[in-house]
Every structure is written in structure tokens, then in C-alpha cells.
Design an enzyme around this catalytic site. Structure first.
Site, PDB file in Angstrom:
ATOM      1  N   TYR A   1      96.826  -5.507 -45.033  1.00 44.87           N
ATOM      2  CA  TYR A   1      96.114  -5.799 -46.298  1.00 44.87           C
ATOM      3  C   TYR A   1      96.560  -7.160 -46.841  1.00 44.87           C
ATOM      4  O   TYR A   1      95.735  -8.013 -47.175  1.00 44.87           O
ATOM      5  CB  TYR A   1      96.435  -4.678 -47.291  1.00 44.87           C
ATOM      6  CG  TYR A   1      96.030  -4.924 -48.721  1.00 44.87           C
ATOM      7  CD1 TYR A   1      94.701  -5.035 -49.097  1.00 44.87           C
ATOM      8  CD2 TYR A   1      97.001  -5.007 -49.729  1.00 44.87           C
ATOM      9  CE1 TYR A   1      94.341  -5.238 -50.431  1.00 44.87           C
ATOM     10  CE2 TYR A   1      96.661  -5.202 -51.051  1.00 44.87           C
ATOM     11  CZ  TYR A   1      95.327  -5.317 -51.398  1.00 44.87           C
ATOM     12  OH  TYR A   1      94.978  -5.510 -52.711  1.00 44.87           O
TER      13      TYR A   1
ATOM     14  N   LYS B   1      94.314 -10.571 -47.237  1.00 47.35           N
ATOM     15  CA  LYS B   1      94.122 -11.241 -48.530  1.00 47.35           C
ATOM     16  C   LYS B   1      94.668 -12.666 -48.486  1.00 47.35           C
ATOM     17  O   LYS B   1      94.103 -13.570 -49.108  1.00 47.35           O
ATOM     18  CB  LYS B   1      94.767 -10.433 -49.657  1.00 47.35           C
ATOM     19  CG  LYS B   1      94.020  -9.132 -49.969  1.00 47.35           C
ATOM     20  CD  LYS B   1      92.691  -9.398 -50.684  1.00 47.35           C
ATOM     21  CE  LYS B   1      91.979  -8.123 -51.084  1.00 47.35           C
ATOM     22  NZ  LYS B   1      90.742  -8.373 -51.854  1.00 47.35           N
TER      23      LYS B   1
HETATM   24  N1  SER Z   1      97.670  -2.201 -55.945  1.00 49.54           N
HETATM   25  C1  SER Z   1      97.616  -2.798 -54.647  1.00 49.54           C
HETATM   26  C2  SER Z   1      98.245  -1.947 -53.639  1.00 49.54           C
HETATM   27  O1  SER Z   1      99.181  -1.251 -54.005  1.00 49.54           O
HETATM   28  C3  SER Z   1      98.286  -4.133 -54.657  1.00 49.54           C
HETATM   29  O2  SER Z   1      97.324  -5.100 -54.601  1.00 49.54           O
HETATM   30  O3  SER Z   1      97.885  -1.976 -52.502  1.00 49.54           O
END
Ligand code: SER
Length: 317
Positions: A141, A145
Site C-alpha cells: 500500500y 501510494k
Molecule cells: N489509515 C491508513 C491505514 O491504516 C493509513 O493511510 O492503512
């Protein structure tokens, strides 16, 4: 008149941001899209199903509705992403490309792209993390990003695409439930405190993370999108934060209001993810460039969360 499309509109932020945008721009001028309906489809109109990887359908919707701006919230988050890394990369990056290309081709004129503290990693200074730091994210992730931020910056400098972004910290709100993230505990804890009087936390007691209350997150997003173009100096993504706390500290603040509340700790794989992120963020560039100023700290947020959730659950604890 702006015509807005929101992707990921039934997610944690999308649910609330879509409502706020409708108040501002008029219900019919904000089209919600997602792969799932969300809790209340009747209340969430206009709504269209959209898989963000379906580029043709995205183009059709944008053209049929004369869309001028896209808030691109659809993404797989940090914890869920680890179960399916390639799918996460595909959704998080290729969804963004389709949207950046619509702006490059002059079909839409503005994009909001949420980035995250997950872009930070073990090479990043963890305390008061500055705007420009080495990024070596530990999750897919975070990788997606980070790459997304770089592509936003590239489309802006090469093709003059007006794409704007903030690195959201953990977002806490009473209106919606997060899923698949590492900061989700800070929402779950309030629901559990009122319903069960107890919460088992999946992070360790002293894991400090930066956080932001939902009304501040919405204000930041709208303020950034409305700022004069010459004020936007960062075209990758702006650092953003309001508070930082540990699970132990939020539990204490809840206990002051619900004395019987108890908490225990069973850290799982999300502990390693959290440990690679920042403890606190220097967001002075956002404060200087477009007057970002949060209004909720941990105490004030806790009062507001508990008031709202007590009303929702009809509980007097
Ligand atoms: N709230 C998100 C997560 O915990 C952080 O961008 O993945």
C-alpha cells in the site's frame, strides 16, 4: 458549476466526504461511485457502480455527467494490501492512471489524490517527520501510494495536470467504519468502549501514530482543493496531521469518561506496519501554503466521538 465524481465513495472517508461535497455543491452535482453500495443506498444518490479498473466505464460516466473534478478515494489499504500485493498495486496505481489521463486529455480539470503516512518507512525520521524525506515504505500500500505521489508530481510538471494531495494520517470518525487499515483500532476502540466496555487492541500499548479527526480531514481536503493554484507548491503530497497518541493514551482518555472501560493488547502483523511509520508529522508546509489548521485534539475528539456514538447506540455509559 463544478460537477464532481467521487471514487471509493462508500469507504471510510468517502461516505462522509461525499455528503460534505453535496452540501457544498448540491446533491445532483456530486456522483458517488464504488464497487459496493454502502449502508444506505437510498440516501446516497446519485450513486453508480464503478470498478476503478474499468477505464471505459469511468470515461463513460465522466462524459455522460460532464464531470469536471474527481476525488479519487478508491484504494486497498495497508493491512488488506499485504494479503494481495499485486492486486493492491494494480488497483491503487492503474485506477490513478485512468484518472490522471482524463485530466491530461483536458476532460476534467482537477483531481484529489489521497496519500498516506504509509509512504514513510524505516529510513524516515520518525519524530516530526519533515515534508521531504527518504521514502522506503514497508507495505505494498505504501509502495503504491509513494509511486502514486511521484506520478501526480510528474503529470503536474509534464502535462500541467492540477492534481492535489495530502498524506492522511490515521482518520477517526463516528460516521463510518474503516476497514483494512493499521490505524483502524482508533475508531474500533470507541465503538467497543460503548458496546462492550472492553477492547482488545491489535497494536502494542506504546505505538505512537499521527491521527486526524474526520471534520479536520474534510476541512483539509476542501481547503486544499479550493486554494489558489499558485499556493500549491507541493505536487507530490502534503504532510498533514493534528495529533499523535498511543493506544495506551487513548485508552486513558476514554477511561476518564467511561471509568469501567478496560483494554488488553494482542499485537498482530499490523504492529510491524505501524512500527515502520512516523510517530508525529511536521505539516508546516501545508499550514504555510494553504492555511491548514486542525481544530481537534485527542480530548476534544473523544468528547465528540462519544457524544455521537452514544446517540447512535442509545447508550448512557
Ligand atoms: N489509515 C491508513 C491505514 O491504516 C493509513 O493511510 O492503512
Amino acid at each position: 458549476m463544478e460537477k464532481i465524481l467521487v471514487t471509493g465513495a462508500t469507504g471510510q472517508i468517502g461516505t462522509v466526504l461525499t455528503k460534505r461535497l453535496r452540501e457544498k455543491f448540491g446533491r445532483e452535482n456530486v456522483i458517488a461511485t464504488d464497487i459496493k453500495e454502502g449502508e444506505d443506498l437510498r440516501d446516497n444518490q446519485p450513486f453508480l457502480f464503478l470498478d476503478i479498473l474499468n477505464k471505459i466505464r469511468l470515461q463513460e460516466i465522466v462524459q455522460d455527467h460532464g464531470i469536471t473534478q474527481i476525488y479519487h478515494l478508491a484504494a486497498i489499504l495497508s493491512a488488506s494490501g499485504e494479503y494481495n500485493p499485486k492486486k493492491t498495486w494494480n488497483i491503487n496505481l492503474n485506477g490513478l492512471f485512468s484518472i490522471l489521463d482524463l485530466a491530461k486529455d483536458g476532460i476534467i480539470n482537477k483531481i484529489f489524490f489521497p496519500s498516506t503516512i504509509a509512504v514513510f518507512g524505516n529510513t524516515t525520521p520518525r519524530i516530526q517527520t519533515p515534508q521531504n524525506v527518504p521514502l522506503l515504505p514497508q507495505t505494498v500500500y505504501g509502495m503504491s501510494k509513494t509511486a502514486g505521489e511521484l506520478w501526480c508530481n510528474y503529470y503536474n510538471s509534464k502535462f500541467d495536470v492540477d492534481v492535489r494531495s495530502v498524506r492522511y494520517p490515521g482518520i477517526i470518525g463516528h460516521q463510518s467504519i474503516p476497514s483494512g487499515g493499521t490505524t483502524d483500532y482508533a475508531v474500533e476502540i470507541y465503538h467497543a468502549a460503548l458496546k462492550d466496555g472492553h477492547y482488545t487492541c491489535f497494536l502494542a500499548k506504546d505505538t505512537r501514530l499521527p491521527m486526524l479527526y474526520m471534520p479536520d480531514a474534510l476541512d483539509a481536503t476542501i481547503k486544499l482543493m479550493e486554494a489558489p493554484i499558485e499556493n500549491i507548491k507541493v505536487r507530490s503530497s502534503y504532510n498533514l496531521s493534528a495529533m499523535s497518541f498511543t493506544p495506551g493514551e487513548i485508552a486513558e482518555v476514554i477511561k476518564k469518561r467511561i471509568p469501567n472501560f478496560t483494554m488488553n493488547y494482542k499485537p498482530d502483523f499490523r504492529q510491524d506496519i505501524a512500527a515502520s511509520w512516523s510517530e508525529s508529522i511536521d505539516d508546516s508546509q501545508a499550514r504555510n501554503d494553504w492555511n491548514w489548521l486542525p481544530s481537534f485534539d485527542l480530548e476534544k475528539m473523544t468528547d465528540d466521538m462519544l457524544d455521537n456514538l452514544r446517540a447512535k447506540y442509545n447508550r448512557n455509559v
